[in-house]
Each structure stands twice: as C-alpha cells, then as structure tokens.
Design a protein around this motif. Structure first.
Motif, PDB file in Angstrom:
ATOM      1  N   PHE A 260       0.836  -1.195   0.000  1.00 39.53           N
ATOM      2  CA  PHE A 260       0.000   0.000   0.000  1.00 39.53           C
ATOM      3  C   PHE A 260       0.876   1.253   0.000  1.00 39.53           C
ATOM      4  CE2 PHE A 260      -2.384   3.430   1.893  1.00 39.53           C
ATOM      5  CZ  PHE A 260      -3.680   3.280   1.413  1.00 39.53           C
ATOM      6  N   ARG A 261       1.876   1.257   0.871  1.00 41.29           N
ATOM      7  CA  ARG A 261       2.782   2.418   0.922  1.00 41.29           C
ATOM      8  C   ARG A 261       3.516   2.598  -0.405  1.00 41.29           C
ATOM      9  NH1 ARG A 261       4.208   4.880   5.611  1.00 41.29           N
ATOM     10  NH2 ARG A 261       3.273   4.124   7.557  1.00 41.29           N
ATOM     11  N   ARG A 262       3.998   1.485  -0.946  1.00 43.24           N
ATOM     12  CA  ARG A 262       4.734   1.578  -2.217  1.00 43.24           C
ATOM     13  C   ARG A 262       3.858   2.135  -3.327  1.00 43.24           C
ATOM     14  NH1 ARG A 262       5.065  -0.174  -6.863  1.00 43.24           N
ATOM     15  NH2 ARG A 262       3.240  -1.496  -6.551  1.00 43.24           N
ATOM     16  N   SER A 263       2.616   1.620  -3.418  1.00 42.18           N
ATOM     17  CA  SER A 263       1.716   2.053  -4.497  1.00 42.18           C
ATOM     18  C   SER A 263       1.295   3.512  -4.354  1.00 42.18           C
ATOM     19  CB  SER A 263       0.474   1.154  -4.540  1.00 42.18           C
ATOM     20  OG  SER A 263      -0.289   1.284  -3.356  1.00 42.18           O
ATOM     21  N   ALA A 274      -4.697  11.590   5.341  1.00 35.95           N
ATOM     22  CA  ALA A 274      -6.043  11.365   5.879  1.00 35.95           C
ATOM     23  C   ALA A 274      -6.999  10.805   4.838  1.00 35.95           C
ATOM     24  CB  ALA A 274      -6.594  12.670   6.455  1.00 35.95           C
ATOM     25  N   SER A 275      -6.792  11.163   3.565  1.00 36.71           N
ATOM     26  CA  SER A 275      -7.715  10.729   2.513  1.00 36.71           C
ATOM     27  C   SER A 275      -7.664   9.225   2.255  1.00 36.71           C
ATOM     28  CB  SER A 275      -7.414  11.481   1.206  1.00 36.71           C
ATOM     29  OG  SER A 275      -6.097  11.182   0.749  1.00 36.71           O
ATOM     30  N   VAL A 276      -6.551   8.584   2.617  1.00 34.94           N
ATOM     31  CA  VAL A 276      -6.425   7.140   2.379  1.00 34.94           C
ATOM     32  C   VAL A 276      -6.157   6.368   3.669  1.00 34.94           C
ATOM     33  CG1 VAL A 276      -5.641   7.395  -0.018  1.00 34.94           C
ATOM     34  CG2 VAL A 276      -3.950   7.364   1.846  1.00 34.94           C
ATOM     35  N   ARG A 277      -6.206   7.054   4.803  1.00 35.22           N
ATOM     36  CA  ARG A 277      -5.870   6.407   6.072  1.00 35.22           C
ATOM     37  C   ARG A 277      -6.828   5.270   6.406  1.00 35.22           C
ATOM     38  NH1 ARG A 277      -5.746  10.707   9.939  1.00 35.22           N
ATOM     39  NH2 ARG A 277      -3.811  11.300   8.870  1.00 35.22           N
ATOM     40  N   SER A 278      -8.105   5.460   6.095  1.00 32.25           N
ATOM     41  CA  SER A 278      -9.081   4.405   6.412  1.00 32.25           C
ATOM     42  C   SER A 278      -8.801   3.141   5.600  1.00 32.25           C
ATOM     43  CB  SER A 278     -10.505   4.896   6.155  1.00 32.25           C
ATOM     44  OG  SER A 278     -10.692   5.219   4.783  1.00 32.25           O
ATOM     45  N   GLN A 279      -8.369   3.315   4.340  1.00 28.48           N
ATOM     46  CA  GLN A 279      -8.024   2.149   3.514  1.00 28.48           C
ATOM     47  C   GLN A 279      -6.815   1.413   4.095  1.00 28.48           C
ATOM     48  OE1 GLN A 279      -7.725   3.141  -0.720  1.00 28.48           O
ATOM     49  NE2 GLN A 279      -8.891   5.007  -0.322  1.00 28.48           N
ATOM     50  N   TYR A 280      -5.829   2.191   4.550  1.00 28.95           N
ATOM     51  CA  TYR A 280      -4.627   1.588   5.129  1.00 28.95           C
ATOM     52  C   TYR A 280      -4.971   0.850   6.419  1.00 28.95           C
ATOM     53  CZ  TYR A 280       0.050   1.224   7.149  1.00 28.95           C
ATOM     54  OH  TYR A 280       1.212   0.754   7.712  1.00 28.95           O
ATOM     55  N   ALA A 282      -7.727  -0.433   7.282  1.00 32.37           N
ATOM     56  CA  ALA A 282      -8.571  -1.606   7.035  1.00 32.37           C
ATOM     57  C   ALA A 282      -7.745  -2.859   6.779  1.00 32.37           C
ATOM     58  CB  ALA A 282      -9.508  -1.340   5.857  1.00 32.37           C
ATOM     59  N   ILE A 283      -6.506  -2.680   6.300  1.00 27.74           N
ATOM     60  CA  ILE A 283      -5.649  -3.832   6.005  1.00 27.74           C
ATOM     61  C   ILE A 283      -5.388  -4.651   7.262  1.00 27.74           C
ATOM     62  CG2 ILE A 283      -3.349  -4.537   5.226  1.00 27.74           C
ATOM     63  CD1 ILE A 283      -3.347  -2.056   3.406  1.00 27.74           C
ATOM     64  N   GLY A 284      -5.150  -3.962   8.373  1.00 26.77           N
ATOM     65  CA  GLY A 284      -4.840  -4.661   9.616  1.00 26.77           C
ATOM     66  C   GLY A 284      -5.940  -4.559  10.655  1.00 26.77           C
ATOM     67  N   LYS A 285      -7.170  -4.419  10.193  1.00 29.88           N
ATOM     68  CA  LYS A 285      -8.299  -4.294  11.117  1.00 29.88           C
ATOM     69  C   LYS A 285      -8.362  -5.507  12.040  1.00 29.88           C
ATOM     70  CE  LYS A 285     -13.252  -3.272  11.139  1.00 29.88           C
ATOM     71  NZ  LYS A 285     -14.475  -3.114  10.292  1.00 29.88           N
ATOM     72  N   LYS A 286      -8.470  -5.246  13.344  1.00 25.81           N
ATOM     73  CA  LYS A 286      -8.338  -6.298  14.349  1.00 25.81           C
ATOM     74  C   LYS A 286      -9.325  -7.440  14.146  1.00 25.81           C
ATOM     75  CE  LYS A 286      -8.094  -6.971  19.366  1.00 25.81           C
ATOM     76  NZ  LYS A 286      -8.168  -6.297  20.697  1.00 25.81           N
TER      77      LYS A 286
END
Length: 383
Positions: A260-263, A274-280, A282-286
């Motif tokens: 995600f960071r690379r892309s 902030a615009s993509v923080r929720s997507q990030y 979600a990857i590690g959502k508990k």
C-alpha cells in the motif's frame, strides 16, 4: 502433453482435454460450472486456467497480457472471490452480482470465479442463485467445491459439474522437482506424505519446519498410551496451529501494508494521508485479522487430522496384508506403526478414521478446536 496454461494442472488430463476443447469451441458453452475435487487437487488452478483459455486470443497461451493478468488476478474481466475467513459473506456475493451485470471490457467473457463455494450459508447461496439461473449473455460463472454434495441442490442442478481426481504421487513428484528443485527422492517422499494434496506437497518441499512438525505428530501418536499424553498432544497441536496462523497472517498484513505504501509513493516512516488512512487501517483491522487467523488455524489443524488419519490408514493396510499393493504413507515410521498395529485392531483403526472425520466436522461446525482434538485423541486411546 498439455501446453500453455494447462501445463500447471497436475494429474488431471481428462479434465484438461474436456475444458480445452470447450474453450476452443465455446458457441454452446454452459455459463455456470462447478469444479469439484478433494483439497489440494487443483480446483482453483483449473478454474483460472479455464478462464485464461476462454479469454486468451490464442486459447490459453500463458504468455500474452491477458493470460498474465488473469494469473496475477488483475484482469478487469475476470473476478475471483477467495476468502481467508471462515465463510463467504452475503455482501461479497452481492458485489459479485454487480460485476456480473457488466459487459466485458476487453475479452469475450466476463468470468466470475468463486473458490470454496461450500463456505456459503444457505442465505448467501440464495443471493447467488438468480445469477446462476439467468446469467448475463457474456458472463460465465465458475464455482469450486470439494464435491457436488457440498453445494446446495439448487446450485448444483444449474451447473455443469467437472470432477477432478486425486493427483497421482508420480505426477506431484515430477511437479515438485520442476517447480522447487528438490531431488527425486525427496520429491517422491513429499508427494507421498501429502496424500495427493499439491499445496501441502509444495509446503513440505519448501518449508522443512512443516515436515518436522508432521513427523512430531506421528512420533507422539505412535507412542501415545495414556490420557495425559493425549491431552498434552492436543494442546501442543492447537497451540502450534494458532501460532502458525498468527505468524502467517501478521506477515501477510505487513506485506499488504508495505505494498500500500509503495503504491502510494510513501516511505516506511511517512505519515499516511487522511484521505487514504481508512483504507490503510482496514488492512490490519483487528476483527478481520482475527477471522483470518481462525480460518487459517483451522486449515493447519485439518492438515494435522489428515496426518493422524494416515497412521490409522497404515495400520489398516498392515492388518489387511496390503503393504505391497497400497504401501505405507508413513514409511519413515514403518517399525513404530507395525508395533502399534499389534495393540490396535483392524476395527479400531477403521473406527479411528471415522472418529477423525467426526472431529473434523465438529471443528467446521465451530466446536472449539482444543475440545474437539482432546476428545478425539483420548477416544483413540480408550476405545
């Protein structure tokens, strides 16, 4: 000899011939398919190869952009639903239905592949039913399941069923030699221990720790004579499965976060916008990670149950004097298993295999793993 995308399909020549023939002349093709086969037989690989053959201009060359994109899961006209959770959700199927209504963008067919369709609840399956009954003109559904009996009758009656065989040991061994570089002796050994499961054979060939853990289960089982030993083995087995699953999912999450960071052109220590923080996040959502760990730990325990069953299968082979015909799976423990067969009757061995199937069903029915395994192992001693 199979060529192109079909080269990766191991031990399924009749199916390869059928599907490649259909792909060459798809004028009257069935638009809903159900590919059935035991775990490790290559259901998903067959489904993907079929999709490549149908949409590739050369009928599945394996080299063009279409084939490469389908193989990588990035082609806009081929959608694959796979789950690392316990079950497929109704929202996931509704999203697929929306995809199915769209015309293909680049290829003749919009293809929807659903792996492990048996992981759907009846309510979720009913959402899928309308699309299977009345597919859009250019949409083709490919469903995968262990057997047709694992799918609701309303679904299987509306699909063309393709049954896969258990791949032979020699075919798997040849595949391991070519794909992993192990020598012929090791390839044959890993193929034998995997009992027809291509993925597990590859796991043994590439991860020596997996073979060590398998040997540890057999070693403990053949020397298990007391209830306390059974309880300790159950605890060790379940703890190991949980640790393996947690480590594997944590590594997957870390890799996904890095990608995600690379892309998005971000370094490891850059703040997430902030615009993509929720997507990030979600990857590690508990909760999602917890579900994925539960699913994977079940798969590890299921592999252990298969190992346990192989011991009792070998005992039955010895009792039936069938070693020259059927051979032992656990040849490395032939002496220990022969000794075990003295105290374990033929009927006990058959009953043990049935108890293992019961334990497997209980775990899939959400019985706590430790409870199911403890009950199984203690019953194997006390029967």
């Amino acid at each position: 000899m199979s060529s192109g995308v079909w080269q990766s399909i191991i031990g399924q020549q009749p199916v390869v011939e059928l599907l490649s023939r259909v792909a060459r002349s798809p004028e009257h093709i069935a638009q809903s398919w159900l590919i059935c086969g035991p775990a490790g037989s290559g259901r998903s690989n067959v489904a993907r190869a079929f999709a490549q053959a149908l949409n590739c201009p050369q009928g599945g060359c394996g080299q063009c952009d279409t084939c490469r994109q389908i193989d990588a899961g990035t082609h806009p006209d081929v959608t694959t639903l796979t789950t690392d959770r316990v079950s497929i959700t109704i929202d996931q199927v509704r999203e697929l239905s929306a995809h199915a209504e769209q015309m293909p963008a680049l290829c003749p067919w919009r293809i929807i592949i659903i792996e492990d369709v048996d992981r759907m609840s009846e309510r979720t399956t009913n959402v899928l039913l309308k699309d299977i009954e009345e597919p859009s003109d250019h949409t083709l559904w490919i469903l995968c399941a262990p057997s047709a009996q694992d799918v609701l009758p309303t679904i299987r009656s509306r699909t063309r069923i393709v049954n896969l065989a258990v791949p032979p040991v020699d075919a798997i061994a040849a595949f391991l030699q070519e794909s992993t570089g192990v020598d012929a002796h090791k390839a044959k050994q890993f193929a034998r221990l995997a009992q027809g499961h291509i993925g597990i054979a590859r796991l043994y060939a590439t991860q020596p720790e997996a073979v060590r853990m398998r040997n540890n289960i057999v070693d403990n089982l053949v020397s298990m004579t007391r209830t306390s030993q059974a309880v300790l083995l159950a605890q060790e087995l379940c703890a190991s499965a949980q640790d393996q699953a947690q480590s594997s999912i944590d590594a997957q999450v870390e890799a996904q976060q890095k990608e995600f960071r690379r892309s998005h052109g971000l370094a490891d220590d850059d703040l997430i916008d902030a615009s993509v923080r929720s997507q990030y996040n979600a990857i590690g959502k508990k909760d999602d990670v917890k579900r994925r760990v539960t699913r994977l730990s079940r798969d590890v325990v299921d592999r252990a149950l298969t190992t346990i069953a192989s011991v009792y299968r070998d005992i039955a082979v010895i009792h039936n004097n069938a070693e020259m015909v059927s051979g032992l799976i656990n040849q490395e423990f032939s002496g220990e298993i022969a000794a075990m067969s003295v105290r374990v009757s033929r009927q006990h061995a058959v009953d043990a295999i049935q108890r293992i199937d019961v334990a497997r069903r209980r775990i899939h029915g959400n019985t706590p793993q430790l409870l199911a395994i403890e009950a199984l192992l203690t019953s194997l001693i006390n029967a």
